[in-house]
Design an enzyme around this catalytic site. Structure first.
Site, PDB file in Angstrom:
ATOM      1  CD1 TRP A 155      -0.070  -1.429   3.167  1.00 33.15           C
ATOM      2  CD2 TRP A 155       0.583   0.706   3.282  1.00 33.15           C
ATOM      3  NE1 TRP A 155       0.723  -1.297   4.281  1.00 33.15           N
ATOM      4  CE2 TRP A 155       1.130   0.013   4.379  1.00 33.15           C
ATOM      5  CE3 TRP A 155       0.867   2.067   3.159  1.00 33.15           C
ATOM      6  CZ2 TRP A 155       1.944   0.618   5.335  1.00 33.15           C
ATOM      7  CZ3 TRP A 155       1.680   2.678   4.118  1.00 33.15           C
ATOM      8  CH2 TRP A 155       2.205   1.965   5.185  1.00 33.15           C
ATOM      9  CE  LYS A 179      -3.066  -9.256  -2.241  1.00 27.59           C
ATOM     10  NZ  LYS A 179      -3.874  -8.151  -1.720  1.00 27.59           N
ATOM     11  N   PRO A 180      -3.243  -6.017  -5.876  1.00 25.60           N
ATOM     12  CG  PRO A 180      -4.597  -4.313  -6.718  1.00 25.60           C
ATOM     13  CD  PRO A 180      -4.465  -5.800  -6.663  1.00 25.60           C
ATOM     14  CD  GLU A 254      12.956  -5.038  -4.606  1.00 24.17           C
ATOM     15  OE1 GLU A 254      13.522  -4.651  -3.571  1.00 24.17           O
ATOM     16  OE2 GLU A 254      13.545  -5.178  -5.687  1.00 24.17           O
ATOM     17  CB  CYS A 288      11.057  -0.830   2.042  1.00 26.17           C
ATOM     18  SG  CYS A 288      10.986  -0.494   0.299  1.00 26.17           S
ATOM     19  CD  GLU A 385      10.604  -1.938   7.074  1.00 25.45           C
ATOM     20  OE1 GLU A 385      10.034  -3.036   7.114  1.00 25.45           O
ATOM     21  OE2 GLU A 385      10.910  -1.377   6.000  1.00 25.45           O
TER      22      GLU A 385
HETATM   23  P1  ADP Z   1       2.685  -4.355   4.307  1.00 25.94           P
HETATM   24  O1  ADP Z   1       3.061  -4.310   5.735  1.00 25.94           O
HETATM   25  O2  ADP Z   1       3.500  -3.452   3.431  1.00 25.94           O
HETATM   26  O3  ADP Z   1       1.213  -4.295   4.043  1.00 25.94           O
HETATM   27  P2  ADP Z   1       2.453  -7.138   3.678  1.00 25.94           P
HETATM   28  O4  ADP Z   1       3.575  -8.081   3.428  1.00 25.94           O
HETATM   29  O5  ADP Z   1       1.544  -7.427   4.793  1.00 25.94           O
HETATM   30  O6  ADP Z   1       3.189  -5.746   3.829  1.00 25.94           O
HETATM   31  O7  ADP Z   1       1.581  -6.941   2.381  1.00 25.94           O
HETATM   32  C1  ADP Z   1       2.121  -6.739   1.095  1.00 25.94           C
HETATM   33  C2  ADP Z   1       1.188  -7.364   0.092  1.00 25.94           C
HETATM   34  O8  ADP Z   1       1.139  -8.764   0.322  1.00 25.94           O
HETATM   35  C3  ADP Z   1      -0.253  -6.893   0.164  1.00 25.94           C
HETATM   36  O9  ADP Z   1      -0.810  -6.881  -1.134  1.00 25.94           O
HETATM   37  C4  ADP Z   1      -0.888  -7.957   1.014  1.00 25.94           C
HETATM   38  O10 ADP Z   1      -2.284  -8.024   0.795  1.00 25.94           O
HETATM   39  C5  ADP Z   1      -0.188  -9.182   0.492  1.00 25.94           C
HETATM   40  N1  ADP Z   1      -0.239 -10.318   1.402  1.00 25.94           N
HETATM   41  C6  ADP Z   1      -0.394 -10.325   2.728  1.00 25.94           C
HETATM   42  N2  ADP Z   1      -0.462 -11.578   3.203  1.00 25.94           N
HETATM   43  C7  ADP Z   1      -0.329 -12.401   2.149  1.00 25.94           C
HETATM   44  C8  ADP Z   1      -0.311 -13.823   1.974  1.00 25.94           C
HETATM   45  N3  ADP Z   1      -0.433 -14.650   3.002  1.00 25.94           N
HETATM   46  N4  ADP Z   1      -0.174 -14.318   0.713  1.00 25.94           N
HETATM   47  C9  ADP Z   1      -0.031 -13.474  -0.322  1.00 25.94           C
HETATM   48  N5  ADP Z   1      -0.056 -12.158  -0.228  1.00 25.94           N
HETATM   49  C10 ADP Z   1      -0.187 -11.612   0.986  1.00 25.94           C
END
Ligand code: ADP
Length: 482
Positions: A155, A179-180, A254, A288, A385
């Protein structure tokens, strides 16, 4: 007046159709500056994702062997479409994410820049002819698109994180299921609308919103998806790497960072403070590559802290859509609580708050830009972080001590240093275990250079000529009997 709803798609793009979730369920999207619901997006899961993967696989047949000139032209048109709609896309980004409008405009510009860069780079993605050990043989190394790509994005840069993935994937001839992040889906869905408008064939770009676990799970388990590119937390990244094993997918990651920002006694103080502000407070500290730890040498420590404090106090906090605002709200309450936790931990261990330190009077998820001094390696932010507007200042004496402290983390994404000693610059390049190093600069991301972390900050590069590599498979072709 700019209308942020022009590219606000409230449905998903699967195989060229804009659709809802099979269940009909929707997820509300809010503006973090006001808490107001701005719209909804489909709450999709595994079934819709499998259909998107099938559509991408179908589209790959023609797209992967299409004329390079055709793909390059579409990417150039996509670049132009982004810039033609920069104002409206930026306002949409600010409305769902919170960052100040000038930063959002910059993000749309760099998104366009990535698309143009990869449209250019693909024209130079050459193979090789290798001298053969026997007469009558010709050995060639050829490059081919990897196949269907799964792209999962966060996000904090909801537009440009997808640009870095869509650009090389589409240029290379891959098709994509994206997938955003759920908090900021519209900047991701806007890519689908723009791609459709400029004429990308149906199924080349598919965008699914909803349950991260279900969508991510479907992408990871599919043998059709040959590569997954992820930007997000180290925790989820590790999970995806584990999941990739069953189908032996290529992955590029990343992940998190814990950037050190080292100010040596010989630094240009004005430049160091200017760099510190952008490296710390851009996007409310939610990047990041944001500085997590300021290491400041004893001789310049007090002067630097005084100037940093002054600049921090002067930051204008407010709704990012308003003119002159430099700091918007944080993404959600969890993020606010996490910053509070870091501050409570640090002060309980002797750190001193010299600026800010608490929730902002605006309420909601606004937080005061904060500076603490007296930071030590025992404090939580030394290894974790922060991802928020909190500047933690450590004091150091020698160069060796600073490099050792800077490297004392599992992360290795970005590092910054301010010095005018040329010899030291190269010692830092050798000594700092980081994938990106800024000397006398606090903002170094650019489409022309490879962005990517060492250690647990990830694998693979985005941007630069290297940013294409992960989307191209190498084949060796031996033609004998000549
Ligand atoms: P942030 O703290 O930056 O939100 P996340 O790693 O939680 O970092 O999320 C980054 C992306 O990964 C988002 O699009 C989130 O919806 C997705 N995401 C979170 N959990 C999972 C999962 N178990 N499998 C795949 N994608 C995921």
């Amino acid at each position: 007046m700019t209308d942020y709803t022009t590219y606000m798609q409230q449905s998903n793009l699967i195989g060229g159709d804009w659709t809802g979730a099979d269940s009909g369920k929707m997820i509300e999207v809010t503006n973090p500056a006001t808490g107001a619901v701005i719209g909804t997006v489909p709450n999709c899961g595994a079934d819709e994702t499998h259909r998107a993967i099938a559509a991408a696989a179908e589209a790959f047949r023609d797209w992967s062997i299409s004329d390079l000139g055709f793909r390059v032209q579409l990417l150039q048109d996509l670049h132009d479409a982004l810039l033609d709609n920069q104002e409206s896309l930026a306002l949409l980004l600010t409305t769902e994410q919170g960052k100040p409008l000038f930063e959002a405009k910059g993000e749309i510009a760099i998104s366009a820049g990535y698309i143009r860069w990869f449209a250019e780079e693909i024209r130079r993605a050459k193979g090789e002819i290798v001298p053969a050990p026997q007469a009558g043989r010709r050995l060639m190394v050829t490059r081919h698109p990897v196949g269907v790509v799964g792209a999962i994005t966060p996000w904090n840069f909801p537009s440009s994180m997808l640009a870095r993935k869509l650009g090389p994937a589409l240029a290379a001839g891959c098709t994509v299921v994206a997938k955003p992040a759920t908090a900021t889906p519209y900047s991701g869905l806007a890519w689908g609308k723009l791609c459709e408008e400029v004429g990308f064939p149906a199924g080349v770009v598919n965008i699914v919103t909803g349950s991260a676990r279900a969508i991510g799970g479907a992408i990871m388990e599919s043998p059709t998806v040959r590569k997954v590119t992820f930007t997000g937390s180290t925790k989820i990244g590790k999970q995806l790497i584990r999941q990739s094993a069953d189908t032996v997918k290529k992955v590029s990651m990343e992940l998190g960072g814990n950037a050190p920002f080292i100010v040596f006694d010989d630094a240009d103080l004005d430049a160091a403070v200017e760099g510190a502000m952008v490296a710390k407070f851009r996007n409310m500290g939610q990047t990041c590559v944001c500085t997590n730890r300021f290491y400041v040498q004893s001789g310049i420590h007090d002067a630097f802290v005084a100037r940093l404090r002054e600049a921090t106090a002067a930051l204008v906090v407010g709704n990012g859509a308003e003119e002159g605002v430099q700091q918007g709200p944080m993404i959600d309450m969890d993020a606010v609580e996490k910053v509070e936790e870091f501050i409570a931990d640090a002060t309980s261990k002797g750190a001193k708050i010299v600026e800010g330190g608490k929730r902002h009077g605006n309420g909601g998820t606004y937080f005061e830009p904060t500076v603490v001094t007296g930071a030590t390696s025992e404090m939580q932010f030394a290894t974790e972080e922060i991802f928020g507007p909190l500047a933690a200042v450590f004091r150091f004496e020698s160069e060796e001590e600073a490099i050792e402290a800077a490297n004392a983390t599992e992360f290795g994404l970005a590092a910054y240093a301010y010095t005018r000693d040329v010899g030291r610059v190269f010692r830092l390049d050798q000594g700092l275990d980081y994938g990106l190093i800024g000397i006398n600069a606090g903002l170094i991301t650019t489409v022309e250079a490879p962005f990517g972390g060492l250690k647990q900050s990830g694998m693979g590069k985005e941007g630069g000529s290297q940013g294409l590599d992960d989307y191209l498979e190498t084949k060796y072709l031996c033609v004998a009997g000549l």
